[in-house]
Design an enzyme around this catalytic site. Structure first.
Site, PDB file in Angstrom:
ATOM      1  N   CYS A  97       8.368  -5.285   6.184  1.00 20.00           N
ATOM      2  CA  CYS A  97       7.466  -4.491   5.312  1.00 20.00           C
ATOM      3  C   CYS A  97       7.450  -5.748   4.237  1.00 20.00           C
ATOM      4  O   CYS A  97       8.736  -6.511   3.445  1.00 20.00           O
ATOM      5  CB  CYS A  97       8.623  -3.013   4.471  1.00 20.00           C
ATOM      6  SG  CYS A  97       8.145  -3.297   2.641  1.00 20.00           S
ATOM      7  N   GLU A  98       6.906  -6.174   3.608  1.00 18.43           N
ATOM      8  CA  GLU A  98       5.719  -7.257   2.704  1.00 18.43           C
ATOM      9  C   GLU A  98       7.069  -6.924   1.589  1.00 18.43           C
ATOM     10  O   GLU A  98       7.243  -8.136   1.221  1.00 18.43           O
ATOM     11  CB  GLU A  98       5.047  -7.532   2.366  1.00 18.43           C
ATOM     12  CG  GLU A  98       3.485  -7.168   2.254  1.00 18.43           C
ATOM     13  CD  GLU A  98       2.223  -7.320   1.621  1.00 18.43           C
ATOM     14  OE1 GLU A  98       1.579  -7.259   0.781  1.00 18.43           O
ATOM     15  OE2 GLU A  98       2.242  -7.773   2.629  1.00 18.43           O
ATOM     16  N   HIS A  99       7.197  -5.481   1.204  1.00 19.36           N
ATOM     17  CA  HIS A  99       7.532  -5.550  -0.285  1.00 19.36           C
ATOM     18  C   HIS A  99       9.435  -5.966  -0.289  1.00 19.36           C
ATOM     19  O   HIS A  99       9.442  -6.000  -1.654  1.00 19.36           O
ATOM     20  CB  HIS A  99       7.505  -4.119  -0.617  1.00 19.36           C
ATOM     21  CG  HIS A  99       5.948  -3.551  -0.553  1.00 19.36           C
ATOM     22  ND1 HIS A  99       5.133  -2.717  -0.384  1.00 19.36           N
ATOM     23  CD2 HIS A  99       4.859  -4.602  -1.270  1.00 19.36           C
ATOM     24  CE1 HIS A  99       4.045  -2.958  -0.404  1.00 19.36           C
ATOM     25  NE2 HIS A  99       3.918  -3.952  -1.471  1.00 19.36           N
ATOM     26  N   HIS A 100      10.356  -5.868   0.844  1.00 19.71           N
ATOM     27  CA  HIS A 100      11.526  -5.849   0.924  1.00 19.71           C
ATOM     28  C   HIS A 100      11.610  -6.415   2.184  1.00 19.71           C
ATOM     29  O   HIS A 100      12.848  -6.034   1.963  1.00 19.71           O
ATOM     30  CB  HIS A 100      12.175  -4.259   0.466  1.00 19.71           C
ATOM     31  CG  HIS A 100      11.487  -3.343  -0.570  1.00 19.71           C
ATOM     32  ND1 HIS A 100      10.295  -2.335  -0.096  1.00 19.71           N
ATOM     33  CD2 HIS A 100      11.745  -2.972  -1.502  1.00 19.71           C
ATOM     34  CE1 HIS A 100      10.027  -2.076  -1.795  1.00 19.71           C
ATOM     35  NE2 HIS A 100      11.393  -1.904  -1.824  1.00 19.71           N
ATOM     36  N   CYS A 153      12.674   0.191   4.408  1.00 21.39           N
ATOM     37  CA  CYS A 153      12.747   0.742   2.866  1.00 21.39           C
ATOM     38  C   CYS A 153      13.163   1.142   2.168  1.00 21.39           C
ATOM     39  O   CYS A 153      13.128   1.647   1.212  1.00 21.39           O
ATOM     40  CB  CYS A 153      11.878  -0.493   2.154  1.00 21.39           C
ATOM     41  SG  CYS A 153       9.832   0.364   2.748  1.00 21.39           S
ATOM     42  N   HIS A 201      10.080   3.672   8.064  1.00 18.65           N
ATOM     43  CA  HIS A 201      10.380   2.702   7.071  1.00 18.65           C
ATOM     44  C   HIS A 201      11.856   2.412   6.998  1.00 18.65           C
ATOM     45  O   HIS A 201      12.445   3.445   5.776  1.00 18.65           O
ATOM     46  CB  HIS A 201       9.279   2.409   5.711  1.00 18.65           C
ATOM     47  CG  HIS A 201       8.258   2.237   6.454  1.00 18.65           C
ATOM     48  ND1 HIS A 201       7.035   1.307   6.163  1.00 18.65           N
ATOM     49  CD2 HIS A 201       7.097   3.187   7.509  1.00 18.65           C
ATOM     50  CE1 HIS A 201       6.274   1.497   6.843  1.00 18.65           C
ATOM     51  NE2 HIS A 201       5.888   2.609   7.256  1.00 18.65           N
ATOM     52  N   GLN A 260       2.013  -0.765   5.697  1.00 21.49           N
ATOM     53  CA  GLN A 260       1.212  -0.023   7.198  1.00 21.49           C
ATOM     54  C   GLN A 260      -0.319  -0.021   7.621  1.00 21.49           C
ATOM     55  O   GLN A 260      -0.649  -0.375   7.954  1.00 21.49           O
ATOM     56  CB  GLN A 260       2.198   0.430   7.537  1.00 21.49           C
ATOM     57  CG  GLN A 260       1.142   2.146   8.857  1.00 21.49           C
ATOM     58  CD  GLN A 260       2.816   3.319   9.212  1.00 21.49           C
ATOM     59  OE1 GLN A 260       4.134   3.136   8.700  1.00 21.49           O
ATOM     60  NE2 GLN A 260       2.004   4.362   9.457  1.00 21.49           N
TER      61      GLN A 260
END
Length: 179
Positions: free
Chosen positions: A71-74, A142, A140, A112
């Site tokens: 995941c690019e956020h976390h 996250c 996920h 995703q």
């Protein structure tokens, strides 16, 4: 990169010289290079080398392709399965290339939704088929390890192009086959 990881360990309150952490910067660098190798690969070249002329006109489906991404956020993993179908238009692709393409795009920092679209759009662009469908079901970490902490929650995304978008019966056939 190893120096940055050593600094990160210190910022977390750890001793990077501790026995169990001495090789962590090197191992983490190798891991991150593997998990992001999709940035160093060209999806078009991957597919173009395995495109063949053929008169097959029915749906080709590759389902339950395992995928692992970050995941690019976390920078936490998400994992699941992709189901990909296309309706040829005088060209087919080696089926292993479809699974390899999933890995290629999954081995980039992702969301995703983008992953689903990249797979479908690349197949549509290179093969020029009558249609492409891609559905990804993933969990996920996250969402499971932090934040809302909802274990076992599945995220489902889809991209329907061409005949899969324009013909409800084609979309329904695909959805029935992946159940």
């Amino acid at each position: 990169m190893e120096e940055l990881i050593q600094k990160l360990l210190k910022e977390l309150g750890e001793d990077p010289e501790r026995e169990g952490l001495k090789k962590t910067p090197e191992r983490m660098k190798e891991s991150l290079m593997f998990l992001t190798e999709g940035y160093r690969q060209d999806p078009r070249k991957l597919i173009e080398n395995s495109v063949y002329s053929d008169k097959h006109e029915e749906m080709v489906l590759v389902k339950d392709i395992p995928l692992y991404s970050l995941c690019e956020h976390h920078l936490l993993p998400f994992f699941g399965h992709a189901h990909i179908a296309y309706i040829p238009n005088e060209k087919i692709v080696g089926i292993s290339k479809i699974a390899r393409m999933v890995d290629l795009f999954a081995r980039r920092l992702q969301v995703q939704e983008r992953l689903t679209n990249q797979i479908a759009e690349t197949l549509m662009d290179v093969l020029k088929p009558k249609g492409v469908a891609c559905v990804i079901e993933a969990e996920h970490l996250c969402m499971q390890m932090r934040g809302v902490q909802k274990r076992g929650t599945a995220i489902v995304t889809s991209a329907m192009l061409g005949a899969f978008r324009n013909r409800p019966e084609t979309r329904a056939e695909f959805m029935n086959l992946i159940k």
